[in-house]
Design a protein around this motif. Structure first.
Motif, PDB file in Angstrom:
ATOM      1  N   ILE A  49       0.826  -1.207   0.000  1.00 52.15           N
ATOM      2  CA  ILE A  49       0.000   0.000   0.000  1.00 52.15           C
ATOM      3  C   ILE A  49       0.864   1.262   0.000  1.00 52.15           C
ATOM      4  N   ASN A  50       2.006   1.190   0.621  1.00 51.42           N
ATOM      5  CA  ASN A  50       2.826   2.387   0.814  1.00 51.42           C
ATOM      6  C   ASN A  50       3.898   2.591  -0.249  1.00 51.42           C
ATOM      7  N   GLY A  51       3.771   1.932  -1.393  1.00 44.91           N
ATOM      8  CA  GLY A  51       4.716   2.142  -2.475  1.00 44.91           C
ATOM      9  C   GLY A  51       5.881   1.177  -2.452  1.00 44.91           C
ATOM     10  N   PRO A  52       6.897   1.438  -3.321  1.00 47.10           N
ATOM     11  CA  PRO A  52       8.033   0.529  -3.466  1.00 47.10           C
ATOM     12  C   PRO A  52       8.794   0.298  -2.156  1.00 47.10           C
ATOM     13  N   THR A  53       9.389  -0.874  -2.039  1.00 51.85           N
ATOM     14  CA  THR A  53      10.215  -1.180  -0.873  1.00 51.85           C
ATOM     15  C   THR A  53      11.451  -0.291  -0.882  1.00 51.85           C
ATOM     16  N   GLU A  54      11.737   0.312   0.225  1.00 56.73           N
ATOM     17  CA  GLU A  54      12.938   1.147   0.340  1.00 56.73           C
ATOM     18  C   GLU A  54      14.085   0.324   0.925  1.00 56.73           C
ATOM     19  N   ALA A  55      15.295   0.814   0.723  1.00 55.72           N
ATOM     20  CA  ALA A  55      16.453   0.070   1.212  1.00 55.72           C
ATOM     21  C   ALA A  55      17.602   1.022   1.513  1.00 55.72           C
ATOM     22  N   THR A  56      18.500   0.571   2.342  1.00 58.11           N
ATOM     23  CA  THR A  56      19.754   1.283   2.573  1.00 58.11           C
ATOM     24  C   THR A  56      20.888   0.322   2.288  1.00 58.11           C
ATOM     25  N   LEU A  57      21.936   0.825   1.641  1.00 55.28           N
ATOM     26  CA  LEU A  57      23.080  -0.003   1.284  1.00 55.28           C
ATOM     27  C   LEU A  57      24.358   0.607   1.834  1.00 55.28           C
ATOM     28  N   SER A  58      25.226  -0.256   2.316  1.00 49.67           N
ATOM     29  CA  SER A  58      26.552   0.162   2.746  1.00 49.67           C
ATOM     30  C   SER A  58      27.508  -0.981   2.441  1.00 49.67           C
ATOM     31  N   THR A  60      28.756  -2.864   4.451  1.00 52.42           N
ATOM     32  CA  THR A  60      28.583  -3.938   5.426  1.00 52.42           C
ATOM     33  C   THR A  60      27.228  -4.623   5.380  1.00 52.42           C
ATOM     34  N   SER A  61      26.202  -3.966   4.786  1.00 54.09           N
ATOM     35  CA  SER A  61      24.871  -4.571   4.817  1.00 54.09           C
ATOM     36  C   SER A  61      23.927  -3.985   3.772  1.00 54.09           C
ATOM     37  N   VAL A  62      22.874  -4.755   3.506  1.00 55.03           N
ATOM     38  CA  VAL A  62      21.732  -4.277   2.719  1.00 55.03           C
ATOM     39  C   VAL A  62      20.514  -4.425   3.620  1.00 55.03           C
ATOM     40  N   SER A  63      19.852  -3.317   3.894  1.00 61.04           N
ATOM     41  CA  SER A  63      18.710  -3.339   4.813  1.00 61.04           C
ATOM     42  C   SER A  63      17.445  -2.909   4.086  1.00 61.04           C
ATOM     43  N   PHE A  64      16.393  -3.706   4.230  1.00 65.69           N
ATOM     44  CA  PHE A  64      15.105  -3.375   3.631  1.00 65.69           C
ATOM     45  C   PHE A  64      14.197  -2.762   4.695  1.00 65.69           C
ATOM     46  N   ILE A  65      13.346  -1.856   4.249  1.00 62.74           N
ATOM     47  CA  ILE A  65      12.452  -1.151   5.152  1.00 62.74           C
ATOM     48  C   ILE A  65      11.011  -1.347   4.688  1.00 62.74           C
ATOM     49  N   PRO A  66      10.152  -2.015   5.551  1.00 60.84           N
ATOM     50  CA  PRO A  66      10.478  -2.654   6.836  1.00 60.84           C
ATOM     51  C   PRO A  66      11.255  -3.951   6.628  1.00 60.84           C
ATOM     52  N   ASP A  67      11.647  -4.585   7.710  1.00 57.74           N
ATOM     53  CA  ASP A  67      12.419  -5.819   7.655  1.00 57.74           C
ATOM     54  C   ASP A  67      11.780  -6.876   8.574  1.00 57.74           C
ATOM     55  N   PRO A  68      11.247  -7.986   8.007  1.00 58.85           N
ATOM     56  CA  PRO A  68      11.165  -8.247   6.567  1.00 58.85           C
ATOM     57  C   PRO A  68      10.082  -7.408   5.914  1.00 58.85           C
ATOM     58  N   LYS A 168      29.941   5.488   3.425  1.00 55.53           N
ATOM     59  CA  LYS A 168      28.647   6.072   3.752  1.00 55.53           C
ATOM     60  C   LYS A 168      27.504   5.109   3.430  1.00 55.53           C
ATOM     61  N   THR A 169      26.343   5.361   4.015  1.00 51.43           N
ATOM     62  CA  THR A 169      25.139   4.567   3.755  1.00 51.43           C
ATOM     63  C   THR A 169      24.298   5.267   2.688  1.00 51.43           C
ATOM     64  N   ILE A 170      23.810   4.498   1.717  1.00 48.69           N
ATOM     65  CA  ILE A 170      23.030   5.045   0.604  1.00 48.69           C
ATOM     66  C   ILE A 170      21.564   4.673   0.783  1.00 48.69           C
ATOM     67  N   ASN A 171      20.683   5.640   0.634  1.00 47.33           N
ATOM     68  CA  ASN A 171      19.249   5.378   0.622  1.00 47.33           C
ATOM     69  C   ASN A 171      18.815   5.126  -0.818  1.00 47.33           C
ATOM     70  N   ALA A 172      18.075   4.034  -1.041  1.00 46.94           N
ATOM     71  CA  ALA A 172      17.694   3.678  -2.402  1.00 46.94           C
ATOM     72  C   ALA A 172      16.353   2.961  -2.404  1.00 46.94           C
ATOM     73  N   SER A 173      15.779   2.836  -3.595  1.00 46.33           N
ATOM     74  CA  SER A 173      14.553   2.063  -3.777  1.00 46.33           C
ATOM     75  C   SER A 173      14.916   0.691  -4.322  1.00 46.33           C
ATOM     76  N   PHE A 174      14.300  -0.343  -3.783  1.00 45.39           N
ATOM     77  CA  PHE A 174      14.484  -1.706  -4.290  1.00 45.39           C
ATOM     78  C   PHE A 174      13.597  -1.824  -5.520  1.00 45.39           C
ATOM     79  N   THR A 175      14.191  -1.859  -6.695  1.00 44.79           N
ATOM     80  CA  THR A 175      13.424  -1.772  -7.937  1.00 44.79           C
ATOM     81  C   THR A 175      13.395  -3.054  -8.755  1.00 44.79           C
ATOM     82  N   GLY A 176      14.265  -4.004  -8.493  1.00 46.85           N
ATOM     83  CA  GLY A 176      14.284  -5.191  -9.338  1.00 46.85           C
ATOM     84  C   GLY A 176      14.846  -6.418  -8.676  1.00 46.85           C
TER      85      GLY A 176
END
Length: 209
Positions: A49-58, A60-68, A168-176
């Motif tokens: 409902i709230n649009g594409p899954t967001e993510a942060t990448l560094s 050391t990790s790939v984090s999805f928001i929310p998780d899972p 640094k940590t990058i904010n991104a959209s999980f698109t594919g």
């Protein structure tokens, strides 16, 4: 033999042509007789409902928001035909821990669970509107089905690669998401044996005529 090669080539081309192209991600799975078969696409435009899954990448990790995070599946076939959703999970990239749980198809029940077993370094591609980030991987389902594929993210930050490499940590959209099965060596041998039998059969028919 020429006829057989022509038939094999046509079959290969037919299989290749049948593979769908989708920027949102193709997912297929088939390993052995008992392995999962079928596939699904991930569509970011239909992701919850709230649009594409967001993510942060560094580094050391790939984090999805929310998780899972819940993701909606489209073009479902085979063992995944009745599964409308999946759950994608965050994972470490350095140090990478194998196996690392990645996607639980259908429900968070450990069934049709894809874990990452190998992860390659991130590849950054600068686009007009920002940067695409791709991570290729090898994976394994809980039933033993092997898989390989890639994960795609997008960010409007054209300096994403430099920021990533500086820690640094990058904010991104999980698109594919794109995943394909890896045939077992025994399956390849079986296909070779079938091909040899077909070739011998056609040669005998030619001699008979």
């Amino acid at each position: 033999m020429v006829s057989f090669k022509s038939t094999l080539l046509n079959a290969t081309l037919a299989i290749t042509a049948a593979l769908p192209l989708a920027t949102a991600g193709l997912f297929t799975s088939a390993g052995s007789a008992q392995a999962y078969t079928g596939g699904f696409n991930y569509s970011p435009s239909l992701n919850g409902i709230n649009g594409p899954t967001e993510a942060t990448l560094s580094q050391t990790s790939v984090s999805f928001i929310p998780d899972p995070g819940a993701i909606l599946l489209t073009h479902r076939t085979g063992d995944f035909a009745s599964d409308f959703t999946g759950y994608i999970k965050s994972f470490q990239t350095s140090p990478f821990i194998s196996p690392s749980q990645f996607i639980d198809v259908g429900a968070l029940d450990g069934t049709k669970l894809l874990s990452l077993t190998s992860l390659n370094p991130a590849i950054f591609t600068t686009q007009n509107g920002g940067t695409d980030i791709n991570l290729s991987f090898l994976g394994l389902f809980e039933d033993g089905t092997k898989a390989e594929g890639y994960i795609t993210f997008a960010t409007q930050d054209k300096s994403a690669e430099a920021n990533y490499k500086s820690g640094k940590t990058i904010n991104a959209s999980f698109t594919g998401l794109a995943v394909t099965s890896v045939p077992e060596p025994a399956a390849l041998l079986g296909l070779g044996a079938v091909g040899a039998v077909m070739a011998m059969s056609r040669r005998r028919k030619s001699f008979a005529q």
